[in-house]
Write a protein that holds these residues in place. Structure first.
Motif, PDB file in Angstrom:
ATOM      1  N   PHE A 118       0.832  -1.203   0.000  1.00  0.00           N
ATOM      2  CA  PHE A 118       0.000   0.000   0.000  1.00  0.00           C
ATOM      3  C   PHE A 118       0.874   1.263   0.000  1.00  0.00           C
ATOM      4  N   ALA A 119       1.963   1.245   0.753  1.00  0.00           N
ATOM      5  CA  ALA A 119       2.868   2.398   0.766  1.00  0.00           C
ATOM      6  C   ALA A 119       3.454   2.641  -0.625  1.00  0.00           C
ATOM      7  N   ARG A 158       0.742   4.202  -2.805  1.00  0.00           N
ATOM      8  CA  ARG A 158       0.520   5.615  -2.499  1.00  0.00           C
ATOM      9  C   ARG A 158       1.622   6.490  -3.077  1.00  0.00           C
ATOM     10  N   THR A 175       3.283   7.217  -9.095  1.00  0.00           N
ATOM     11  CA  THR A 175       2.590   8.133 -10.008  1.00  0.00           C
ATOM     12  C   THR A 175       2.781   7.648 -11.439  1.00  0.00           C
ATOM     13  N   THR A 192      -1.302   7.115 -10.282  1.00  0.00           N
ATOM     14  CA  THR A 192      -1.883   6.178  -9.324  1.00  0.00           C
ATOM     15  C   THR A 192      -2.206   4.854  -9.999  1.00  0.00           C
ATOM     16  N   ASN A 240      -8.116   1.178  -5.113  1.00  0.00           N
ATOM     17  CA  ASN A 240      -8.137   2.529  -4.564  1.00  0.00           C
ATOM     18  C   ASN A 240      -9.585   2.962  -4.391  1.00  0.00           C
ATOM     19  N   THR A 281      -9.845   7.480  -1.432  1.00  0.00           N
ATOM     20  CA  THR A 281      -9.162   8.063  -0.273  1.00  0.00           C
ATOM     21  C   THR A 281      -7.976   7.222   0.181  1.00  0.00           C
ATOM     22  N   ASP A 282      -8.021   5.919  -0.070  1.00  0.00           N
ATOM     23  CA  ASP A 282      -6.913   5.044   0.304  1.00  0.00           C
ATOM     24  C   ASP A 282      -7.093   3.702  -0.401  1.00  0.00           C
ATOM     25  N   TRP A 283      -6.250   2.737  -0.028  1.00  0.00           N
ATOM     26  CA  TRP A 283      -6.294   1.415  -0.645  1.00  0.00           C
ATOM     27  C   TRP A 283      -7.023   0.441   0.247  1.00  0.00           C
TER      28      TRP A 283
END
Length: 421
Positions: free
Chosen positions: A155-156, A159, A162, A164, A183, A186-188
């Motif tokens: 996940f890191a 994030r 690029t 995404t 995704n 807002t997050d994974w």
């Protein structure tokens, strides 16, 4: 790689195959998996017959170890397996979805990268810390994508990447399981195995797949709804791909523990490489429509009802605690869970009309289902929960999901109390 072994048995016409692997278990563990000549894992009575032969050995000096007659295989078998992966995808499908990939310290990286390159997908971005084999699994407590924290590095990486990525994909160390994360805006979020199982089924149906769709009894009943709507045969089996792979006319099989068999004619077992290819193809198809896997999950919930699943999993040091919990549930089965009456309680040690005996309990409730069983591979008691909430339209989904979460939480609490865990 487990799926390459399963493929090789049939490809080479071998009588049997053996894999030594810790799979997704802790580094101190080891495992010994045996396949028969049909490319499927052993089932009774072969398991007992092999165990008896092992028990009959009194000294290793008595074991015949020929010095000749061995053949060490080269990469030809792997090349044949990779060529087979081409058949998993539709020749005209888009190949645009971008992925972050972790091999979870296992053996999947090179094979997955080769398969993705053959298919024409963008090269996956690797989680470098977990890309290469390491039997100590230094970055995770348990090398299983389902375990808390196991996907943190992936996940890191997602994030920090690029543009995404569209998906995060993980294999377990022997690459037979496939985890998928998306995704949310807002997050994974990790998709549950049942969610990926339904997505792959819906994708295959839309591609016109024919044959039997199958799953184990602990997996979501949504697959049966999808198969029924498509007029396709459907079967439930006991837990494990040793049973799923033996379903006659199998076209697609899955199990909630991140296992998917999408090419049973090639690999009669779960295969994390071909599953990764197929889910990335589906993400690419949806991406061309400005949609995501989450959008398709919403569509399936409206079409078939919201099938929400969860698991109560208890890891123990003392195995007697598992036996005690099973005995407690057999002697005093719950009459209701989360306020829902138990309409049917089955002790699966007696078998059913369609299933052979197994150590498990199944409770049917009004709008829900619970199965309790000891894990076959880990010191765990596993309880599989499912609730089904009718959904009229997309606007109803938030309310349905809130109700499902409430019910699953209450079922967990009541079941934990009933089992004394």
């Amino acid at each position: 790689k487990r799926q390459v072994l399963a493929f090789a048995i049939r490809h080479l016409g071998a009588a049997a195959g053996v894999e030594v692997t810790a799979s997704h278990n802790p580094p101190r563990d080891n495992g010994y998996k045996v396949y028969l000549g049909d490319g499927s894992q052993i089932v009774p009575p072969a398991d007992a017959e092999i165990a008896a032969e092992i028990q009959a050995i009194t000294s290793l000096k008595d074991v015949n170890r020929p010095d000749t007659g061995w053949e060490t295989l080269d990469d030809t078998v792997l090349s044949a397996y990779l060529a087979r992966t081409d058949a998993v995808l539709s020749p005209t499908s888009p190949r645009t979805a971008r992925t972050v990939y972790t091999a979870m310290h296992g053996v999947g990286k090179d094979t997955l990268l080769a398969a993705f390159a053959r298919a024409g997908f963008p090269e996956p971005t690797l989680v470098a810390e977990q890309a290469d084999p390491d039997p100590d699994f230094p970055t995770v407590a348990f090398p299983n994508p389902e375990e808390p924290g196991a996907m943190d590095l992936a996940f890191a990486k997602a994030r920090a990447t690029t543009p995404t990525p569209d998906l995060v994909i993980a294999n377990d160390p022997d690459a037979d399981r496939c985890a998928v994360a998306v995704n949310t805006g807002t997050d994974w979020r990790m998709l549950r195995g049942d969610e990926v199982g339904a997505l792959l089924a819906a994708h295959l149906v839309r591609r016109g797949a024919q044959g039997t769709f199958a799953e184990s009894i602990v997996s979501s009943s949504l697959l049966g709804r999808i198969a029924e709507k498509a007029n396709l045969p459907y079967e439930e089996t006991l837990t494990g791909f040793k049973w799923i792979a033996r379903v006659e006319g199998l076209r697609y099989g899955y199990e909630e523990a991140l296992g998917y068999c999408v090419d049973p004619d090639g690999v009669r077992d779960k295969d994390g490489i071909t599953a990764a290819l197929l889910i990335t193809e589906l993400a690419s198809v949806l991406k061309e429509q400005n949609r995501t896997l989450l959008d398709l999950l919403d569509d399936l919930a409206v079409e078939h009802g919201l099938h929400a699943t969860d698991q109560l999993s208890v890891r123990v040091q003392d195995l007697s605690l598992i036996a005690d919990a099973m005995r407690r549930l057999r002697e005093q089965p719950p009459t209701e869970l989360a306020g829902l009456p138990v309409t049917k309680a089955e002790d699966l040690t007696r078998g059913t009309d369609t299933l052979p005996p197994t150590d498990g309990l199944r409770y049917t409730l009004t709008g829900a289902r619970v199965i309790v069983r000891p894990s076959g591979t880990e010191p765990k008691l596993k309880c599989y929960l499912e609730v089904v909430i009718p959904v009229q339209n997309h606007a109803d989904l938030p309310t349905a999901r809130a109700r499902a979460t409430e019910l699953l939480t209450s079922i967990k609490r009541d079941l934990s109390s009933a089992a004394g865990i």
